[in-house]
Scaffold this motif. Structure first.
Motif, mmCIF file in Angstrom:
data_model
loop_
_atom_site.group_PDB
_atom_site.id
_atom_site.type_symbol
_atom_site.label_atom_id
_atom_site.label_comp_id
_atom_site.label_asym_id
_atom_site.label_seq_id
_atom_site.Cartn_x
_atom_site.Cartn_y
_atom_site.Cartn_z
ATOM 1 N N LEU A 25 0.836 -1.201 0.000
ATOM 2 C CA LEU A 25 0.000 0.000 0.000
ATOM 3 C C LEU A 25 0.872 1.254 0.000
ATOM 4 N N ALA A 26 1.935 1.262 0.806
ATOM 5 C CA ALA A 26 2.825 2.424 0.852
ATOM 6 C C ALA A 26 3.400 2.722 -0.531
ATOM 7 N N ASP A 27 3.861 1.687 -1.221
ATOM 8 C CA ASP A 27 4.435 1.887 -2.560
ATOM 9 C C ASP A 27 3.380 2.406 -3.529
ATOM 10 N N ALA A 28 2.167 1.842 -3.452
ATOM 11 C CA ALA A 28 1.105 2.264 -4.364
ATOM 12 C C ALA A 28 0.684 3.708 -4.098
ATOM 13 N N LEU A 29 0.646 4.106 -2.829
ATOM 14 C CA LEU A 29 0.298 5.486 -2.495
ATOM 15 C C LEU A 29 1.335 6.461 -3.024
ATOM 16 N N SER A 30 2.604 6.106 -2.910
ATOM 17 C CA SER A 30 3.660 6.980 -3.411
ATOM 18 C C SER A 30 3.559 7.131 -4.927
ATOM 19 N N ARG A 46 6.098 2.643 7.659
ATOM 20 C CA ARG A 46 5.855 3.043 9.051
ATOM 21 C C ARG A 46 4.620 3.927 9.155
ATOM 22 N N GLN A 47 4.422 4.796 8.136
ATOM 23 C CA GLN A 47 3.242 5.648 8.151
ATOM 24 C C GLN A 47 1.971 4.818 7.989
ATOM 25 N N VAL A 48 1.998 3.839 7.074
ATOM 26 C CA VAL A 48 0.840 2.969 6.893
ATOM 27 C C VAL A 48 0.572 2.187 8.166
ATOM 28 N N ARG A 49 1.635 1.747 8.845
ATOM 29 C CA ARG A 49 1.461 1.007 10.091
ATOM 30 C C ARG A 49 0.758 1.873 11.136
ATOM 31 N N ARG A 50 1.087 3.155 11.202
ATOM 32 C CA ARG A 50 0.433 4.060 12.148
ATOM 33 C C ARG A 50 -1.045 4.226 11.781
ATOM 34 N N TRP A 51 -1.325 4.330 10.465
ATOM 35 C CA TRP A 51 -2.720 4.485 10.023
ATOM 36 C C TRP A 51 -3.546 3.238 10.331
ATOM 37 N N GLU A 52 -2.908 2.083 10.396
ATOM 38 C CA GLU A 52 -3.639 0.853 10.685
ATOM 39 C C GLU A 52 -3.592 0.483 12.169
#
Length: 424
Positions: A25-30, A46-52
């Protein structure tokens, strides 16, 4: 059972979109940020982990834009709560969104305002689930146009009940809510041929299954989601969802029936995507699983699969593969084994038998089976069964001057049949 941890809505949306890991997801968002003109935005795992996490922070505006763009849902539907109240007051910490909404709302929306939820009695979960079970049974006999609104209305009630229940009652409501949205999606996809609405319903079902922390129900929902790209010929997307479905199935004791059904779903996707050989291998594996069995019982909600249903999958795949004598034998065996209550599936089997005879150069027999399919559809409508009949009629184009084909046309394009088909 412990309550699930983390932002289950974002996790569900991620899996539904085909991103099996937080890194994906992080790669796709970027990548998506660059595509929509947001320069210099790089989102890490790490940002996606915080969002989840249990308390996801409210994302920055650019991150919000790319999340909504990529996942197709509002921030509230993705499990984020804004750091302000609708009145403008600043709370001490963000409020978690509560499940409420409907398929047409595009997500499980947040309950507005400060009102404290009314506490429901402990019996509320069982009462709500009883209606869900009734809808499950009615699916096999009630016309989809009549049942579908009732299922959606019941799901809307479940969304309202969920924040008003706690403990075991909440988990019961969440499980039944997931099953209701799954049923709505099944009607949309198989009975009404509305893939987009089915996808919305399946996503809501997955979110509710996350609230219930029910991995087997989650597996079944994701496998249903695989049908959508599979029937559209998108093999990669279908198999990606099947990987996720099998991953969820490993998280709890899965019955042999559920595991065999996952093989059957993947086999149908492979068949639709042109690889009948791989599909037949998967069906053979499913047959072995059913023959061996295991000690785990099937979930109560899994009423759409049996050895006869697996044989029906097999007969259709043999037909597509061009193994006509084998397909004929398999499908005739299915008719012998199929319970009297399997009205919808019977129309599909008659349609496949008609296709076998059409491919074998036997128009009389093909029209006979197609007529039996129409007889069944007159009793219980099923869009999938009608699709089979239409495919047979196209295959009979070289014989369209023959009397049997003209008689089939008279039935296929009679006033009642035409109006019914075009109005669903």
């Amino acid at each position: 059972m412990p309550r699930p941890t983390g932002n289950v809505r974002l996790k569900a949306a991620r899996v539904a979109a085909g991103f099996n890991s937080q890194q994906d997801l992080a790669d796709a968002l970027s990548r998506a940020a660059k595509q929509i003109g947001i320069r210099g935005l790089s989102i890490g795992v790490r940002q996606v982990r915080r969002w989840e996490s249990d308390s996801p922070p409210w994302p920055q505006p650019d991150c919000q834009r790319v999340l909504v763009h990529l996942l197709g849902q509002s921030m509230e539907s993705l499990g984020f709560a804004p750091p302000w109240d609708p009145d403008g007051a600043q709370p001490e910490r963000p409020r978690r969104a509560l499940v409420a909404g409907s398929v047409t709302a595009g997500g499980l929306a947040a309950v507005p305002g400060h009102a404290v939820a009314t506490a429901q009695p402990a019996t509320a979960g069982a009462d709500f689930a009883a209606v869900t079970r009734s809808h499950r049974r009615l699916y096999w006999s009630v016309a989809p146009a009549k049942l579908h609104p009732a299922v959606l209305a019941h799901a809307t009630l479940g969304c309202a009940l969920l924040p008003e229940t706690t403990g075991a009652a909440r988990r019961t409501v969440a499980t039944a809510l997931a099953e209701s949205y799954l049923l709505a999606g099944r009607i949309d996809f198989f009975d009404r041929r509305e893939a987009s609405s089915a996808g919305d319903a399946f996503l809501l079902a997955l979110q509710a299954a996350g609230e219930a922390d029910d991995p087997l129900l989650g597996s079944a929902i994701i496998a249903h989601m695989a049908f959508i790209p599979g029937w559209a010929g998108d093999r990669d997307a279908a198999l990606e969802r099947m990987i996720a479905a099998r991953t969820y199935a490993r998280r709890a004791p899965a019955s042999a029936e559920l595991l065999a059904w996952l093989d059957a779903v993947e086999a149908e996707c492979e068949t639709r995507c042109g690889d009948a050989r791989t599909a037949l291998h998967l069906i053979g594996h499913a047959e072995d699983i059913l023959a061996t069995g295991n000690e785990h019982p099937s979930p109560e909600w899994m009423d759409w699969f049996s050895p006869a249903r697996l044989a029906a999958f097999k007969g259709n795949t043999q037909l597509v593969a061009g193994h006509l004598p084998q397909a004929r034998d398999t499908l005739l065996g299915v008719l012998d084994e199929m319970p009297a209550s399997e009205d919808k599936q019977r129309s599909v089997v008659f349609g496949d038998l008609a296709a076998v005879e059409a491919a074998s150069g036997n128009p009389e027999q093909a029209c006979g089976y197609a007529g039996q399919a129409l007889d069944q559809l007159a009793l219980t409508w099923y869009a999938t069964g009608m699709d089979r009949v239409r495919e047979v009629r196209r295959a009979l184009a070289p014989h369209q001057q023959e009397r049997c084909v003209r008689q089939l046309d008279d039935r296929l394009y009679g006033w009642t049949t035409t109006v019914s088909a075009l109005s669903r």
